[in-house]
Write a protein that holds these residues in place. Sequence first.
Motif, PDB file in Angstrom:
ATOM      1  N   GLU A 205       0.828  -1.203   0.000  1.00  0.00           N
ATOM      2  CA  GLU A 205       0.000   0.000   0.000  1.00  0.00           C
ATOM      3  C   GLU A 205       0.868   1.262   0.000  1.00  0.00           C
ATOM      4  OE1 GLU A 205      -3.780   1.800   2.530  1.00  0.00           O
ATOM      5  OE2 GLU A 205      -2.986  -0.184   2.981  1.00  0.00           O
ATOM      6  N   ILE A 206       1.887   1.269   0.861  1.00  0.00           N
ATOM      7  CA  ILE A 206       2.798   2.412   0.932  1.00  0.00           C
ATOM      8  C   ILE A 206       3.651   2.488  -0.325  1.00  0.00           C
ATOM      9  CG2 ILE A 206       4.680   3.463   2.247  1.00  0.00           C
ATOM     10  CD1 ILE A 206       2.077   3.375   3.814  1.00  0.00           C
ATOM     11  N   ASN A 207       4.198   1.361  -0.739  1.00  0.00           N
ATOM     12  CA  ASN A 207       5.106   1.305  -1.882  1.00  0.00           C
ATOM     13  C   ASN A 207       4.433   1.772  -3.169  1.00  0.00           C
ATOM     14  OD1 ASN A 207       6.430  -1.132  -4.042  1.00  0.00           O
ATOM     15  ND2 ASN A 207       7.637   0.528  -3.234  1.00  0.00           N
ATOM     16  N   LEU A 208       3.263   1.226  -3.474  1.00  0.00           N
ATOM     17  CA  LEU A 208       2.606   1.526  -4.746  1.00  0.00           C
ATOM     18  C   LEU A 208       2.054   2.946  -4.780  1.00  0.00           C
ATOM     19  CD1 LEU A 208       0.890  -1.925  -5.281  1.00  0.00           C
ATOM     20  CD2 LEU A 208       2.725  -0.947  -6.661  1.00  0.00           C
ATOM     21  N   ARG A 209       1.611   3.426  -3.648  1.00  0.00           N
ATOM     22  CA  ARG A 209       1.131   4.808  -3.597  1.00  0.00           C
ATOM     23  C   ARG A 209       2.278   5.767  -3.901  1.00  0.00           C
ATOM     24  NH1 ARG A 209      -1.726   7.463   1.716  1.00  0.00           N
ATOM     25  NH2 ARG A 209      -3.342   5.933   1.260  1.00  0.00           N
ATOM     26  N   GLU A 210       3.444   5.483  -3.341  1.00  0.00           N
ATOM     27  CA  GLU A 210       4.616   6.343  -3.535  1.00  0.00           C
ATOM     28  C   GLU A 210       5.089   6.329  -4.985  1.00  0.00           C
ATOM     29  OE1 GLU A 210       9.138   5.435  -2.460  1.00  0.00           O
ATOM     30  OE2 GLU A 210       7.994   5.944  -0.669  1.00  0.00           O
ATOM     31  N   VAL A 211       5.168   5.137  -5.571  1.00  0.00           N
ATOM     32  CA  VAL A 211       5.761   4.990  -6.898  1.00  0.00           C
ATOM     33  C   VAL A 211       4.840   5.511  -7.999  1.00  0.00           C
ATOM     34  CG1 VAL A 211       6.582   3.292  -8.584  1.00  0.00           C
ATOM     35  CG2 VAL A 211       7.225   3.069  -6.178  1.00  0.00           C
ATOM     36  N   SER A 212       3.531   5.371  -7.814  1.00  0.00           N
ATOM     37  CA  SER A 212       2.589   5.776  -8.863  1.00  0.00           C
ATOM     38  C   SER A 212       2.245   7.263  -8.818  1.00  0.00           C
ATOM     39  CB  SER A 212       1.299   4.952  -8.753  1.00  0.00           C
ATOM     40  OG  SER A 212       0.667   5.178  -7.498  1.00  0.00           O
ATOM     41  N   ALA A 213       2.733   7.965  -7.804  1.00  0.00           N
ATOM     42  CA  ALA A 213       2.416   9.388  -7.650  1.00  0.00           C
ATOM     43  C   ALA A 213       3.329  10.262  -8.508  1.00  0.00           C
ATOM     44  CB  ALA A 213       2.555   9.784  -6.177  1.00  0.00           C
ATOM     45  N   ASN A 214       2.997  11.540  -8.579  1.00  0.00           N
ATOM     46  CA  ASN A 214       3.867  12.493  -9.257  1.00  0.00           C
ATOM     47  C   ASN A 214       5.237  12.517  -8.589  1.00  0.00           C
ATOM     48  OD1 ASN A 214       1.937  13.288 -11.095  1.00  0.00           O
ATOM     49  ND2 ASN A 214       1.283  15.066  -9.914  1.00  0.00           N
ATOM     50  N   GLY A 215       6.271  12.772  -9.386  1.00  0.00           N
ATOM     51  CA  GLY A 215       7.591  12.984  -8.829  1.00  0.00           C
ATOM     52  C   GLY A 215       7.815  14.455  -8.536  1.00  0.00           C
ATOM     53  N   SER A 216       8.946  14.777  -7.922  1.00  0.00           N
ATOM     54  CA  SER A 216       9.297  16.181  -7.723  1.00  0.00           C
ATOM     55  C   SER A 216      10.759  16.272  -7.326  1.00  0.00           C
ATOM     56  CB  SER A 216       8.413  16.840  -6.658  1.00  0.00           C
ATOM     57  OG  SER A 216       8.648  16.267  -5.400  1.00  0.00           O
ATOM     58  N   TYR A 217      11.334  17.441  -7.499  1.00  0.00           N
ATOM     59  CA  TYR A 217      12.699  17.688  -7.048  1.00  0.00           C
ATOM     60  C   TYR A 217      12.805  19.139  -6.605  1.00  0.00           C
ATOM     61  CZ  TYR A 217      13.466  19.610 -11.799  1.00  0.00           C
ATOM     62  OH  TYR A 217      13.387  20.337 -12.966  1.00  0.00           O
ATOM     63  N   TRP A 218      13.867  19.419  -5.856  1.00  0.00           N
ATOM     64  CA  TRP A 218      14.091  20.749  -5.304  1.00  0.00           C
ATOM     65  C   TRP A 218      15.181  21.435  -6.118  1.00  0.00           C
ATOM     66  CZ3 TRP A 218      12.028  23.851  -1.600  1.00  0.00           C
ATOM     67  CH2 TRP A 218      12.806  24.899  -1.109  1.00  0.00           C
ATOM     68  N   THR A 219      14.907  22.649  -6.569  1.00  0.00           N
ATOM     69  CA  THR A 219      15.920  23.382  -7.321  1.00  0.00           C
ATOM     70  C   THR A 219      15.755  24.879  -7.103  1.00  0.00           C
ATOM     71  OG1 THR A 219      16.932  23.711  -9.497  1.00  0.00           O
ATOM     72  CG2 THR A 219      14.540  23.462  -9.460  1.00  0.00           C
ATOM     73  N   ASP A 220      16.855  25.559  -6.818  1.00  0.00           N
ATOM     74  CA  ASP A 220      16.877  27.020  -6.676  1.00  0.00           C
ATOM     75  C   ASP A 220      15.785  27.538  -5.752  1.00  0.00           C
ATOM     76  OD1 ASP A 220      19.086  27.214  -8.360  1.00  0.00           O
ATOM     77  OD2 ASP A 220      17.821  27.293 -10.151  1.00  0.00           O
ATOM     78  N   GLY A 221      15.590  26.846  -4.638  1.00  0.00           N
ATOM     79  CA  GLY A 221      14.687  27.341  -3.597  1.00  0.00           C
ATOM     80  C   GLY A 221      13.224  26.998  -3.764  1.00  0.00           C
ATOM     81  N   HIS A 222      12.877  26.141  -4.733  1.00  0.00           N
ATOM     82  CA  HIS A 222      11.468  25.786  -4.885  1.00  0.00           C
ATOM     83  C   HIS A 222      11.324  24.360  -5.421  1.00  0.00           C
ATOM     84  CE1 HIS A 222      12.563  27.042  -8.983  1.00  0.00           C
ATOM     85  NE2 HIS A 222      11.570  26.281  -9.407  1.00  0.00           N
ATOM     86  N   TRP A 223      10.110  23.843  -5.319  1.00  0.00           N
ATOM     87  CA  TRP A 223       9.797  22.507  -5.824  1.00  0.00           C
ATOM     88  C   TRP A 223       9.404  22.568  -7.293  1.00  0.00           C
ATOM     89  CZ3 TRP A 223      10.460  18.116  -3.057  1.00  0.00           C
ATOM     90  CH2 TRP A 223      10.593  18.239  -1.667  1.00  0.00           C
ATOM     91  N   VAL A 224       9.818  21.538  -8.033  1.00  0.00           N
ATOM     92  CA  VAL A 224       9.338  21.332  -9.396  1.00  0.00           C
ATOM     93  C   VAL A 224       8.685  19.961  -9.431  1.00  0.00           C
ATOM     94  CG1 VAL A 224       9.961  21.042 -11.816  1.00  0.00           C
ATOM     95  CG2 VAL A 224      11.149  22.755 -10.419  1.00  0.00           C
ATOM     96  N   GLU A 225       7.400  19.932  -9.758  1.00  0.00           N
ATOM     97  CA  GLU A 225       6.697  18.649  -9.780  1.00  0.00           C
ATOM     98  C   GLU A 225       6.737  18.056 -11.188  1.00  0.00           C
ATOM     99  OE1 GLU A 225       3.463  17.179  -7.031  1.00  0.00           O
ATOM    100  OE2 GLU A 225       2.297  18.034  -8.679  1.00  0.00           O
ATOM    101  N   THR A 226       6.830  16.747 -11.267  1.00  0.00           N
ATOM    102  CA  THR A 226       6.917  16.036 -12.543  1.00  0.00           C
ATOM    103  C   THR A 226       5.832  14.971 -12.621  1.00  0.00           C
ATOM    104  OG1 THR A 226       8.408  14.298 -11.741  1.00  0.00           O
ATOM    105  CG2 THR A 226       9.413  16.365 -12.446  1.00  0.00           C
TER     106      THR A 226
END
Length: 431
Positions: A205-226
Amino acid sequence: MSRLLIIGCGGVAQVAIRKCCQNSEVFTEIMIASRTKSKCDDLKAKLEGKTSTKIETAKVDADNVEELKELISAYKPDAVLNVALPYQDLTIMDACLACGVDYIDTANYECEDTEDPKWRAIYEKRCKELGFTAYFDYSWQWAYQEKFKEAGLTAILGSGFDPGVTSVYSAYALKHYFDEIHTIDILDCNGGDHGYPFATNFNPEINLREVSANGSYWTDGHWVETKPMEWRAQYNFDQVGEKDMYLLHHEEIESLAKNIPGIKRIRFFMTFGQSYLTHMKCLEDVGMLRTDPIMVDGKEIVPIQVLKELLPDPASLGPRTVGKTNIGCIFTGVKDGKEKSIYIYNVCDHQECYKEVESQAISYTTGVPAMIGAMMVVKGIWKKPGVFNLEEMDPDPYMEALNKFGLPWQVVENPVPVDCYKTEDESVHMD
């Protein structure tokens, strides 16, 4: 001498418990408590006679604060190690506060019912303010900072591998190798093979929820969602080989962005085989990853919980999993005015883990750090009032303990950097 209450008896918990029993000089007494007491009793029976640690067991519903308070008050532990589900972090923290006991966990809080109106309102406000939509974040636990500080209690968040060891690697790199860290790439590679067409290495439940969700990374002081699996990279991992890995959202990005001064970018990558991704996409398309209840023949069921029952128990994968994991961090930054890059990582063998603690390496790489985090607290090495992520503490004693208790690490200078590109258009590379 110390007395530790361990809440949970799943795969990670069982590794942490076994490692506590290998460390009897520190953990002279432990209590294993979970909703299913028979699992705790079975593990106790396996371990007694092989350790000088005194083991007790108890039944507790970790969703029930009053039950937790009653158990903590009766056992009087020096600390509580939470290796239950992330859904239960807040109830266990509440019970620790009420009983005046230090707290350690391995993963940040996550709401089980993501349709709960009260939780949803706070979640949607956070999405707008911070810019990422993952269902888990540290705000819920960071909100306990003043309560733990006023009570003179220590709460250590995320003493697993990632988060946990990767956080300590970051603090260690900053202390010993850099004047300033500019980028961190966290690489989580599982090169293991369990032989099933599809299975998850920890709670589905935890694993699949995490993997199937949007990704994101931190750059220059803000989040970028993928988008899910939008960005991919290939990397040649020591003792594993070349693997595809994908950019995901992960909780330590949030705390490292807050606690590592001068950081410009943080990304998290995890390896997946094509078979895993195809199965997961199919399950998602037919609705089996849904976390909200649906009606079937007049009964309410949650699809992902049904899937959890159908998939192999992660704890059963140990004897059949072969291969190795390789998890670590690539850092770039400056030292004495010059650019510098290093890679700190650990390689762990699934079968060697099973021989030692009857578990595969995924549980091992989380369970060992859980024990070490608890040891740092009960020995008073990491003891100050408040709520802390691991990168806020002195990394040296933790790094020494990793070598001693089964997760040796190494440092490579000038590693190959990660070249990340769009999955659907490999000509587009991330700066």
